[in-house]
Design an enzyme around this catalytic site. Structure first.
Site, mmCIF file in Angstrom:
data_model
loop_
_atom_site.group_PDB
_atom_site.id
_atom_site.type_symbol
_atom_site.label_atom_id
_atom_site.label_comp_id
_atom_site.label_asym_id
_atom_site.label_seq_id
_atom_site.Cartn_x
_atom_site.Cartn_y
_atom_site.Cartn_z
ATOM 1 N N HIS A 323 0.810 -1.218 0.000
ATOM 2 C CA HIS A 323 0.000 0.000 0.000
ATOM 3 C C HIS A 323 0.843 1.267 0.000
ATOM 4 O O HIS A 323 0.340 2.330 -0.363
ATOM 5 C CB HIS A 323 -0.947 0.014 1.205
ATOM 6 C CG HIS A 323 -2.147 -0.858 1.004
ATOM 7 N ND1 HIS A 323 -2.113 -2.219 1.216
ATOM 8 C CD2 HIS A 323 -3.404 -0.577 0.586
ATOM 9 C CE1 HIS A 323 -3.315 -2.719 0.944
ATOM 10 N NE2 HIS A 323 -4.107 -1.748 0.553
ATOM 11 N N GLY A 324 2.063 1.190 0.431
ATOM 12 C CA GLY A 324 2.865 2.407 0.416
ATOM 13 C C GLY A 324 4.232 2.203 1.011
ATOM 14 O O GLY A 324 4.446 1.322 1.851
#
Lengths: 474, 409
Positions: A323-324
């Site tokens: 996700h990041g």
């Protein structure tokens, strides 16, 4: 290009659909020429915001398609492993360089007190999604779950297909392999796809974008009360759900119009009765990807408990990291790993025996905590917000600002909460089943509702609505 | 990693106790419904979708959009130039997004539809900070205390550098939202005072907060309405020690007049909100004919005489420019019949355009200086700050929140 934008709705989509459906289908029924239309349209779609990264994506597509050919010809396990490894190195290498290089440099600098300059590379939009799609093809090909795609254009069409290119759902090659060569185009499918697309568009523009304004205002406010903390958490929880599920609906809807069946990505996650249940319902295409290509190959649960824990935490750390490129996403993933382990090993089946209301409260509370970890930069800030949610470090129960915005957004928040349940679908089914003699009101109501939603969405877009999209950054 | 083993493993019956347990049974809840759709419904749905998006595409190609939005008082985005530079750096796409939205056919009606949806079905109390209440429309202005402090610092630098020997006063015009009786006070006068007083001291502060009320402002605009400013002028006279001469008596109704075009006008908010509102009336108080006004022409660098109340400006896109012709760097108002020989240097924004004429009857000369349009370093080239005169810094909440617009190094 954003689905929820005037250029997409009133330039790109009508032109693409027109050219696509004008393009004749040969007597053989093959969709090759239409695939070519989709391929060109998809590159234009991608180049709209990321022209310089089109070449990167195209190079990756050709490279992994070529590796697929070589993999299919490999006769030994060793050779197969070699080609799979090569594909992983290329795909994950590119992803790692563009998405994670600065994260590792930064972490390295912090750990060792160094000051290696950051690369500050712009993240190619959708790279996390299309990387996983290409790898699913390689893994499935290696496992002989799919047959090799010898046509590079068809393979490229699969990877860059614009509906799901930048934000999923993560479509596996096996999901659409047959449809790449032959697929059904009917009025019924088009109508259903158009309806699904419009509903998703309305979820995104009318609800997610509007509630995002509330989340942004409250986050920027100096008020530090109990109510403002909860207002942000509820607003963000609804924003991210309607944002992402709306985008998935749009993608699936366009896919349906074009004759594809994309996998579902959401199934009312906020009605879940446990976190285990929640992750069966949230971003399902990602969860199943990690299950099938990471967790099970690691041994899944059919190993010793300590190794099983390791498998779970590995998968959830990777889920968070996907996700990041930030420690907070890893923490967010691990947080869910811990909760899932506790649910499985400590609670066992006891959660199922709880009254549904209590199970709901338990689940929603843990989901809210998760969103704080997910969205709030800095562990200190996240801890402070979590503290305020339980009355620690607050400047009172409520302030003028939070009360004002609670009142101002009461209708939308209520709509959001109800809209996140199966209630709208239940109402839709009742209306669809409604008969007045031989007349079916839904035959008229459906196009009217669709027209009204499109008109409203256009009104919101033309007036320059706040239009962020959370999952673009992944 | 043994891929062969993996292959074998994953071809077995799927495990159900995966990290999230099985995902296979939960995929059909939002599957599009097809069984109840009749052919007519299907056709109508397809046609509706095609007509709106396809028709929208065609209609927008035929439609010639206006160059400016009169309601929003801004130029509309035009088709951006396409070249490799703008394409590769993404500016073409970003600018095209703005162009596509700005040039959309029926844009005004669509904006109205959005505003109506936000304020009525969604029942939001404001639309992106714009509210519509019993006392008219307004925009919430939360105070930026850091900016307000910097405004105070700029006032202090102007005072120190240029106003030696003058009697310096300062104040601010509170935002109309605080008088709107709404739940959220947009601009806190006490906070603004607290932010500025440590820099400027309280001796010269003129608090105007309680001299205004909801009626003091136009219903459709951010500005105050001139005839209702008597308490404000009285407060200034009291604090600054000048003899107030009210132009034309004490009763608003009997003295205020309308511009020739009946004075009906729409301020900025109906356009920003995209909602229709009843017209405001631009009442004004006539001045004695002996009072003259000169505007500094920044092109010729000369002073040019002009009307204090300019009827031509009332008919322009910004009717409030009726007062002292709107944005002007320097203005001089002279009153040979003033009760004293005092001069006032008024550092100001647009609110003082309607206030200054009310002070003109009390001062021999008023010089208005708008530091948004002239750098303070240039001001002494064109006007002389006479020792013993009064100087008043009066800024609205908009300026307090955006200190960078003041050209003070």
């Amino acid at each position: 290009m954003l689905f929820s934008s005037v250029p997409f709705l009133y330039w790109f989509l009508p032109l693409t659909l027109a050219v696509y459906f004008i393009t004749p289908l040969p007597a053989s029924g093959t969709t090759r020429w239409r695939n070519l239309v989709l391929l060109v349209a998809s590159f234009i779609f991608y180049a709209w915001g990321e022209p310089i990264y089109v070449a990167l994506m195209a190079a990756e597509v050709v490279a992994l398609w070529g590796i697929g050919l070589l993999l299919a010809r490999a006769t030994t396990v060793r050779a197969k492993r070699g080609w799979v490894g090569t594909a992983v190195v290329i795909a994950i290498g590119v992803l790692g360089y563009f998405k994670y290089a600065d994260f590792f440099i930064n972490s390295f600098n912090t750990a060792f007190g160094l000051s290696i300059p950051l690369l500050r590379i712009a993240l190619p939009i959708g790279i996390s999604f299309y990387t996983f799609q290409m790898l699913s093809y390689i893994f499935d090909l290696s496992a002989e779950r799919v047959t090799v795609q010898r046509n590079v254009l068809d393979f490229a069409t699969y990877v860059v297909l614009f509906p799901q290119l930048v934000a999923g759902p993560i479509v596996r090659y096996s999901d659409v392999a047959a449809q790449l060569s032959t697929r059904s185009h009917t009025l019924q499918r088009f109508a259903d796809g158009a309806t699904r697309f419009t509903v998703g568009l309305a979820k995104k523009v009318l609800i997610a974008n509007t509630i995002a304004e509330l989340a942004t205002i409250v986050a920027a406010s100096d008020e530090r009360t109990f109510l403002s903390a909860w207002l942000w958490v509820v607003a963000f929880s609804l924003q991210i759900y309607f944002d992402f599920s709306g985008y998935s609906d749009m993608a699936i809807g366009i896919g349906t119009m074009l004759g594809f069946d994309f996998p579902e990505n959401f199934n009312y996650p906020y009605i879940a009765l446990s976190i285990t249940d929640f992750w069966r319902r949230w971003h399902m295409s990602l969860s199943s990807w990690f299950r099938d290509y990471v967790y099970i190959p690691l041994g899944g649960s059919r190993v010793k408990p300590i190794r099983h824990f390791g498998n779970i935490f590995a998968v959830w750390a990777l889920t968070g990291f996907w996700h990041g490129a930030d420690w907070r996403f890893i923490a967010w993933g691990l947080y869910f790993g811990v909760v899932l382990v506790i649910e499985k090993y400590a609670f066992g089946g006891r959660l199922l025996r709880l009254p549904a209301a209590l199970a709901h409260i338990y689940t929603l509370l843990l989901i809210c905590i998760g969103w704080v970890l997910f969205e709030i930069a800095g562990f200190g800030n996240a801890a402070a917000l979590l503290g305020r949610m339980v009355g620690i470090g607050t400047a009172g129960l409520a302030g003028a600002e939070s009360l004002y915005y609670l009142r101002s957004y009461a209708v939308l928040l209520t709509l959001g909460v109800l809209g996140a349940t199966p209630l709208p679908r239940w109402i839709g089914e009742r209306i669809a089943a409604w008969r007045i003699g031989s007349f079916t009101p839904s035959a008229v109501l459906r196009p009217i509702a669709l027209a009204l939603l499109l008109l409203l969405v256009t009104a919101f877009l033309v007036d320059g609505s706040f239009n962020p999209f959370i999952y673009f950054r992944f | 990693m043994n891929m062969a083993a993996e292959t074998k493993n994953t071809n077995k019956t799927p495990q159900t106790d995966t990290p999230t347990a099985t995902l296979t049974e939960a995929t059909d809840a939002v599957e599009p419904r097809t069984s109840h759709s009749s052919l007519a419904s299907t056709l109508a749905t397809v046609l509706t979708f095609a007509l709106i998006l396809g028709g929208g595409f065609i209609a927008n190609r035929i439609y010639t959009p206006p160059e400016i939005s009169l309601s929003e008082r801004r130029p509309l985005a035009t088709m951006p130039k396409l070249n490799w530079g703008t394409l590769s750096d993404g500016t073409f796409a970003a600018d095209f997004d703005k162009f596509a939205a700005d040039s959309f056919i029926g844009r005004e009606q669509l904006r109205a539809l959005k505003a109506w949806t936000v304020l009525y079905p969604f029942a939001e109390l404001d639309k992106s900070g714009l509210y519509l209440g019993d006392s008219g429309a307004g925009r919430f202005q939360n105070l930026d205390t850091d900016s307000a402090r910097k405004v105070a610092e700029k006032i202090a630098r102007v005072t120190t550098g240029y106003l030696s020997g003058l009697n310096v006063y300062w104040g601010f015009v509170p935002d109309k939202s605080i008088y709107a009786g709404r739940y959220l006070p947009g601009f806190d006068p006490a906070a603004a005072t607290a932010a500025m007083t440590p820099v400027l001291g309280s001796a010269g502060f003129v608090d105007l907060t309680d001299t205004l009320n909801a009626n003091s402002f136009y219903r459709t605009d951010l500005h105050w309405s001139q005839p209702w400013l008597r308490p404000t002028v009285e407060r200034l006279a009291e604090r600054m020690g000048f003899e107030m001469v009210w132009p034309g008596g004490s009763l608003v109704d009997s003295t205020a007049k309308l511009p020739p075009s009946a004075g009906d006008f729409q301020g900025v908010y109906p356009g920003q909100l995209a909602l229709e509102m009843d017209d405001d009336q631009m009442l004004y108080l006539p001045l004695p004919e002996s009072i003259t006004t000169h505007y500094f022409d920044t092109k010729t660098l000369t002073w040019v005489e002009g009307a204090t109340y300019d009827e031509a400006e009332f008919a322009s896109d910004d009717p409030y420019s009726f007062f002292l012709r709107g944005p002007q760097a320097l203005i001089r108002i002279e009153n040979p019949d003033a009760p004293n020989d005092k001069e006032l240097f008024l550092f100001r924004d647009s609110f003082s355009s309607s206030l200054a004429p009310l002070l003109a009857t009390s001062y021999r000369q008023i010089t208005l200086i708008d530091l948004r349009y002239i750098d303070i370093r240039l001001v002494p080239d064109y006007i002389e700050f006479t020792p013993g005169s009064d100087a008043l810094f009066l800024y609205s909440s908009q300026i307090l929140n955006s200190q960078s617009v003041l050209l003070v190094p």
